[in-house]
Design a protein around this motif. Structure first.
Motif, short mmCIF file in Angstrom:
data_model
loop_
_atom_site.label_atom_id
_atom_site.label_comp_id
_atom_site.label_asym_id
_atom_site.label_seq_id
_atom_site.Cartn_x
_atom_site.Cartn_y
_atom_site.Cartn_z
N ALA A 137 107.77 40.08 -102.56
CA ALA A 137 108.07 41.08 -101.72
C ALA A 137 109.40 41.35 -101.26
O ALA A 137 110.17 42.24 -100.83
N SER A 138 110.25 40.22 -101.09
CA SER A 138 111.69 40.06 -100.79
C SER A 138 112.65 40.94 -101.88
O SER A 138 113.51 41.69 -101.64
N VAL A 139 112.19 40.93 -102.95
CA VAL A 139 112.97 41.37 -104.05
C VAL A 139 112.69 42.84 -104.20
O VAL A 139 113.36 43.78 -104.23
N HIS A 140 111.23 43.38 -104.00
CA HIS A 140 110.78 44.56 -104.18
C HIS A 140 111.25 45.39 -102.85
O HIS A 140 111.95 46.63 -103.21
N TYR A 141 111.10 44.82 -101.87
CA TYR A 141 111.41 45.54 -100.71
C TYR A 141 112.94 45.74 -100.39
O TYR A 141 113.47 46.63 -100.00
N GLY A 142 113.60 44.42 -100.80
CA GLY A 142 114.98 44.47 -100.67
C GLY A 142 115.57 45.59 -101.63
O GLY A 142 116.71 46.14 -101.07
N ARG A 143 115.36 45.65 -102.62
CA ARG A 143 115.70 46.63 -103.58
C ARG A 143 115.46 48.18 -103.17
O ARG A 143 116.44 48.96 -103.09
N LYS A 144 114.41 48.45 -102.39
CA LYS A 144 114.14 49.66 -101.68
C LYS A 144 115.15 49.85 -100.79
O LYS A 144 115.77 50.98 -100.30
N ILE A 145 115.25 48.93 -99.79
CA ILE A 145 116.40 48.91 -98.69
C ILE A 145 117.63 49.34 -99.16
O ILE A 145 118.53 50.04 -98.62
N ASP A 146 118.08 48.48 -100.11
CA ASP A 146 119.42 48.71 -100.65
C ASP A 146 119.68 49.97 -101.18
O ASP A 146 120.82 50.77 -101.14
N GLU A 147 118.37 50.68 -101.93
CA GLU A 147 118.85 51.99 -102.37
C GLU A 147 118.67 53.24 -101.05
O GLU A 147 119.63 54.18 -101.19
N ALA A 148 118.23 52.89 -100.02
CA ALA A 148 118.05 53.65 -98.92
C ALA A 148 119.45 53.49 -98.09
O ALA A 148 119.89 54.54 -97.82
N LYS A 149 119.87 52.20 -98.03
CA LYS A 149 121.26 52.43 -97.57
C LYS A 149 122.21 53.06 -98.57
O LYS A 149 123.18 53.61 -97.81
N ALA A 150 122.17 52.83 -99.80
CA ALA A 150 123.08 53.73 -100.60
C ALA A 150 123.04 55.32 -100.35
O ALA A 150 124.02 55.87 -100.46
N ARG A 151 121.52 55.54 -100.35
CA ARG A 151 121.53 57.02 -100.15
C ARG A 151 122.02 57.70 -98.75
O ARG A 151 122.52 58.77 -98.48
N PHE A 152 121.61 56.80 -97.72
CA PHE A 152 122.23 57.10 -96.49
C PHE A 152 123.84 57.17 -96.29
O PHE A 152 124.52 57.89 -95.98
#
Length: 118
Positions: free
Chosen positions: A91-106
Motif C-alpha cells: 500500500a505504501s509503494v502503490h499509493y505513494g507513487r500515486k501521491i507522487d504523480e498527483a504532486k507532479a501534476r499539480f
C-alpha cells in the motif's frame, strides 16, 4: 512515496525488536544469535528508509518483507505480522507513487498557470 514507505519500515523496526524478545525464549537459540539477526534486520529497515526512492530500494524492501514473513519459522506470530506489514508495504509503494504523480501534476499545473516574471 518516501514518507509512507519510511513509516512502514520504522513500524517494522519495533516489530522486529519485539520479535527478538520473544525469540530469546527459544532454548535452541543463543541470545547473541537472536540479537545479531534482529539488529541487522532493524538496521536494514532504518537504512532502507533513506534508500527507498533510489533504484532497487523498493526491491530491497520487498526482500525485507519476505524475510519478515519467513521469520515466522522462529516466531510463529511473525507469519501474521509479516503478511500484515507486507500488505502495508504494498500500500505504501502503490499509493505513494500515486501521491507522487498527483504532486507532479499539480506542480505542472501551477507552473503553467503562473505567468513568467521575466
Amino acid at each position: 512515496m518516501r514518507t509512507l514507505c519510511a513509516s512502514t519500515l520504522i513500524g517494522e523496526v519495533f516489530i522486529i525488536g519485539f520479535a527478538g524478545l520473544v525469540a530469546m525464549k527459544d532454548p535452541g537459540l543463543s541470545t547473541a544469535t537472536v540479537w545479531t539477526v534482529s539488529g541487522i534486520a532493524m538496521f536494514l529497515c532504518v537504512a532502507l528508509c533513506g534508500m527507498v526512492t533510489r533504484p532497487g530500494g523498493v526491491a530491497l524492501g520487498w526482500a525485507l518483507q519476505i524475510a519478515l514473513v519467513a521469520s515466522g519459522l522462529v516466531v510463529p506470530t511473525m507469519f501474521v505480522l509479516g503478511v500484515a506489514f507486507a500488505a502495508l508495504w504494498w500500500a505504501s509503494v502503490h499509493y505513494g507513487r500515486k501521491i507522487d504523480e498527483a504532486k507532479a501534476r499539480f506542480a505542472a499545473q501551477a507552473a503553467a498557470s503562473t505567468p513568467d516574471a521575466a
